[in-house]
Scaffold this motif. Sequence first.
Motif, PDB file in Angstrom:
ATOM      1  N   ASP A 192       0.809  -1.217   0.000  1.00  0.00           N
ATOM      2  CA  ASP A 192       0.000   0.000   0.000  1.00  0.00           C
ATOM      3  C   ASP A 192       0.847   1.275   0.000  1.00  0.00           C
ATOM      4  OD1 ASP A 192       1.005  -0.250   2.533  1.00  0.00           O
ATOM      5  OD2 ASP A 192      -0.898   0.072   3.586  1.00  0.00           O
ATOM      6  N   LEU A 193       2.171   1.150  -0.180  1.00  0.00           N
ATOM      7  CA  LEU A 193       2.999   2.355  -0.257  1.00  0.00           C
ATOM      8  C   LEU A 193       2.664   3.108  -1.538  1.00  0.00           C
ATOM      9  CD1 LEU A 193       5.335   4.072   0.917  1.00  0.00           C
ATOM     10  CD2 LEU A 193       6.886   2.762  -0.537  1.00  0.00           C
ATOM     11  N   GLU A 194       2.254   4.331  -1.370  1.00  0.00           N
ATOM     12  CA  GLU A 194       1.810   5.136  -2.510  1.00  0.00           C
ATOM     13  C   GLU A 194       2.991   5.452  -3.434  1.00  0.00           C
ATOM     14  OE1 GLU A 194      -0.553   9.370  -3.342  1.00  0.00           O
ATOM     15  OE2 GLU A 194       0.110   8.832  -1.324  1.00  0.00           O
ATOM     16  N   GLN A 195       2.771   5.212  -4.730  1.00  0.00           N
ATOM     17  CA  GLN A 195       3.791   5.571  -5.718  1.00  0.00           C
ATOM     18  C   GLN A 195       3.547   7.004  -6.171  1.00  0.00           C
ATOM     19  OE1 GLN A 195       3.521   1.955  -8.450  1.00  0.00           O
ATOM     20  NE2 GLN A 195       5.727   2.167  -8.215  1.00  0.00           N
ATOM     21  N   LEU A 196       4.424   7.891  -5.743  1.00  0.00           N
ATOM     22  CA  LEU A 196       4.266   9.310  -6.023  1.00  0.00           C
ATOM     23  C   LEU A 196       5.012   9.696  -7.288  1.00  0.00           C
ATOM     24  CD1 LEU A 196       4.894  10.662  -2.409  1.00  0.00           C
ATOM     25  CD2 LEU A 196       2.681  10.283  -3.512  1.00  0.00           C
ATOM     26  N   PRO A 197       4.564  10.741  -7.966  1.00  0.00           N
ATOM     27  CA  PRO A 197       5.333  11.247  -9.113  1.00  0.00           C
ATOM     28  C   PRO A 197       6.659  11.812  -8.638  1.00  0.00           C
ATOM     29  CG  PRO A 197       3.558  12.764  -8.541  1.00  0.00           C
ATOM     30  CD  PRO A 197       3.330  11.528  -7.723  1.00  0.00           C
ATOM     31  N   ALA A 198       7.623  11.881  -9.530  1.00  0.00           N
ATOM     32  CA  ALA A 198       8.954  12.372  -9.173  1.00  0.00           C
ATOM     33  C   ALA A 198       8.881  13.805  -8.651  1.00  0.00           C
ATOM     34  CB  ALA A 198       9.881  12.295 -10.375  1.00  0.00           C
ATOM     35  N   HIS A 199       9.541  14.034  -7.539  1.00  0.00           N
ATOM     36  CA  HIS A 199       9.625  15.364  -6.946  1.00  0.00           C
ATOM     37  C   HIS A 199      10.422  16.288  -7.866  1.00  0.00           C
ATOM     38  CE1 HIS A 199      10.720  18.480  -3.951  1.00  0.00           C
ATOM     39  NE2 HIS A 199       9.681  18.045  -3.264  1.00  0.00           N
ATOM     40  N   LYS A 200      10.207  17.583  -7.738  1.00  0.00           N
ATOM     41  CA  LYS A 200      10.919  18.554  -8.577  1.00  0.00           C
ATOM     42  C   LYS A 200      12.432  18.472  -8.380  1.00  0.00           C
ATOM     43  CE  LYS A 200      10.236  22.228  -5.140  1.00  0.00           C
ATOM     44  NZ  LYS A 200       9.636  23.563  -4.882  1.00  0.00           N
ATOM     45  N   GLU A 201      12.876  17.938  -7.200  1.00  0.00           N
ATOM     46  CA  GLU A 201      14.314  17.774  -6.963  1.00  0.00           C
ATOM     47  C   GLU A 201      14.955  16.865  -8.007  1.00  0.00           C
ATOM     48  OE1 GLU A 201      14.066  17.843  -2.049  1.00  0.00           O
ATOM     49  OE2 GLU A 201      14.058  15.948  -3.156  1.00  0.00           O
ATOM     50  N   TRP A 202      14.169  15.941  -8.558  1.00  0.00           N
ATOM     51  CA  TRP A 202      14.721  14.957  -9.487  1.00  0.00           C
ATOM     52  C   TRP A 202      15.252  15.609 -10.760  1.00  0.00           C
ATOM     53  CZ3 TRP A 202      16.492  10.473  -8.385  1.00  0.00           C
ATOM     54  CH2 TRP A 202      16.731   9.518  -9.380  1.00  0.00           C
ATOM     55  N   SER A 203      14.937  16.868 -10.966  1.00  0.00           N
ATOM     56  CA  SER A 203      15.453  17.581 -12.139  1.00  0.00           C
ATOM     57  C   SER A 203      16.924  17.953 -11.972  1.00  0.00           C
ATOM     58  CB  SER A 203      14.627  18.850 -12.385  1.00  0.00           C
ATOM     59  OG  SER A 203      14.742  19.745 -11.289  1.00  0.00           O
ATOM     60  N   GLN A 204      17.475  17.775 -10.771  1.00  0.00           N
ATOM     61  CA  GLN A 204      18.903  18.019 -10.545  1.00  0.00           C
ATOM     62  C   GLN A 204      19.669  16.820 -11.103  1.00  0.00           C
ATOM     63  OE1 GLN A 204      19.472  19.073  -6.363  1.00  0.00           O
ATOM     64  NE2 GLN A 204      17.467  20.045  -6.355  1.00  0.00           N
ATOM     65  N   ARG A 205      20.058  16.927 -12.362  1.00  0.00           N
ATOM     66  CA  ARG A 205      20.479  15.772 -13.134  1.00  0.00           C
ATOM     67  C   ARG A 205      21.727  15.078 -12.587  1.00  0.00           C
ATOM     68  NH1 ARG A 205      16.687  13.595 -14.074  1.00  0.00           N
ATOM     69  NH2 ARG A 205      18.034  12.046 -15.053  1.00  0.00           N
ATOM     70  N   LEU A 206      22.705  15.824 -12.095  1.00  0.00           N
ATOM     71  CA  LEU A 206      23.916  15.176 -11.607  1.00  0.00           C
ATOM     72  C   LEU A 206      23.589  14.232 -10.460  1.00  0.00           C
ATOM     73  CD1 LEU A 206      26.984  14.784 -11.536  1.00  0.00           C
ATOM     74  CD2 LEU A 206      27.111  16.745  -9.990  1.00  0.00           C
ATOM     75  N   TYR A 207      22.870  14.735  -9.471  1.00  0.00           N
ATOM     76  CA  TYR A 207      22.506  13.911  -8.317  1.00  0.00           C
ATOM     77  C   TYR A 207      21.612  12.756  -8.767  1.00  0.00           C
ATOM     78  CZ  TYR A 207      21.850  13.162  -3.259  1.00  0.00           C
ATOM     79  OH  TYR A 207      21.854  12.650  -1.988  1.00  0.00           O
ATOM     80  N   ALA A 208      20.663  13.034  -9.659  1.00  0.00           N
ATOM     81  CA  ALA A 208      19.768  11.980 -10.156  1.00  0.00           C
ATOM     82  C   ALA A 208      20.561  10.883 -10.858  1.00  0.00           C
ATOM     83  CB  ALA A 208      18.735  12.580 -11.107  1.00  0.00           C
ATOM     84  N   ASN A 209      21.567  11.267 -11.645  1.00  0.00           N
ATOM     85  CA  ASN A 209      22.386  10.276 -12.351  1.00  0.00           C
ATOM     86  C   ASN A 209      23.208   9.436 -11.378  1.00  0.00           C
ATOM     87  OD1 ASN A 209      21.452  11.098 -14.855  1.00  0.00           O
ATOM     88  ND2 ASN A 209      23.139  12.524 -15.198  1.00  0.00           N
ATOM     89  N   ILE A 210      23.695  10.069 -10.307  1.00  0.00           N
ATOM     90  CA  ILE A 210      24.467   9.325  -9.314  1.00  0.00           C
ATOM     91  C   ILE A 210      23.571   8.334  -8.576  1.00  0.00           C
ATOM     92  CG2 ILE A 210      25.684   9.573  -7.108  1.00  0.00           C
ATOM     93  CD1 ILE A 210      26.987  12.080  -8.284  1.00  0.00           C
ATOM     94  N   ILE A 211      22.348   8.748  -8.258  1.00  0.00           N
ATOM     95  CA  ILE A 211      21.401   7.831  -7.616  1.00  0.00           C
ATOM     96  C   ILE A 211      21.093   6.653  -8.537  1.00  0.00           C
ATOM     97  CG2 ILE A 211      19.004   7.591  -6.846  1.00  0.00           C
ATOM     98  CD1 ILE A 211      19.201  10.446  -5.744  1.00  0.00           C
TER      99      ILE A 211
END
Length: 319
Positions: free
Chosen positions: A20-39
């Motif tokens: 039942d964990l809600e799948q949320l849309p990506a937060h606006k932080e995810w637009s920080q591409r360098l950090y997103a790519n490292i994750i």
Amino acid sequence: MVDTNSALELRERIFWVPTDLEQLPAHKEWSQRLYANIITLARRIMQAQGLRITVLGAENIPADGGAVLAMNHTGYYDFILGGVPAYLRGKRMVRFMAKKEIFVNSFIAWLGKQMRHIPVDRSAGGASINVAVESLREGNLVGIFPEATISRSYEIKDMKSGAARIANAAEVPLIPMVCWGSQRIWPKGGKKDLGRSKTPIIMVVGEEIPTTGDAEKDIDALCFAMKSMMEQVRDLYDDRFGPFEDGLPWRPASMNGTAPSLEEANRMDTADRAARAARKVKEAEQEAAKSERKEEKKLAKRAQKQLKKMSKWARKDQK
């Protein structure tokens, strides 16, 4: 306490979470591409290692806005795992507070700055506290290991009050998290296993700890909550992935493992601090001696130049 009996589902071939964990849309932080790519890279590495990560209570992390995530610290992999529950809450990112020594390498320092992690000078932590508070007020999640160093005993150590003071100053939730199993991957002073180990890991995110402005009282409440959660997660781990034999190095002495007791680990940490302090004194003395030698050489050169001038003048006078 978090419900440990809920049905689980597999997310992304690596994360097991309540159905039942809600799948949320990506937060606006995810637009920080360098950090997103490292994750993304870290996630692929964990998949290649075959890690099985169960996350309970991720819904306690705010889907938006600031919060302090306070987690126990049993291994070097915790900086990767500490961001997993936030990632499951709409791909949120965690800005970790870490000792400044980690950022000595220029490339690591650049990466840390780009990802907005927060270096901590343990001899003068006030500046880093202010940076953390500002980051939280901007709506970021800040990750803190309140034990301040890795626990060699795999028990929860005494905690510094910084997490409570920061959360109270920024007026954001103080959220306890515990992780069990990361010490099997890369412990402090032990054998690391970075291959395809298929190591199971369980992470639990607790409910917010209300802050009162009394940092010592608040940190005691955080410590109590994390110790209670740790008992819960260890029982769950043994139930799901055990039984485990006695004498294993990744299990604490209280669970018939060969890790040092909390008291022994504290003595080892004290010895380490004393050794670091001695090294710093020696390095300072060596640097001072080096500076003194350089100054002596400069003075010697000046004296030689002056003697040459005086000798030249003396010869002129003789003529």
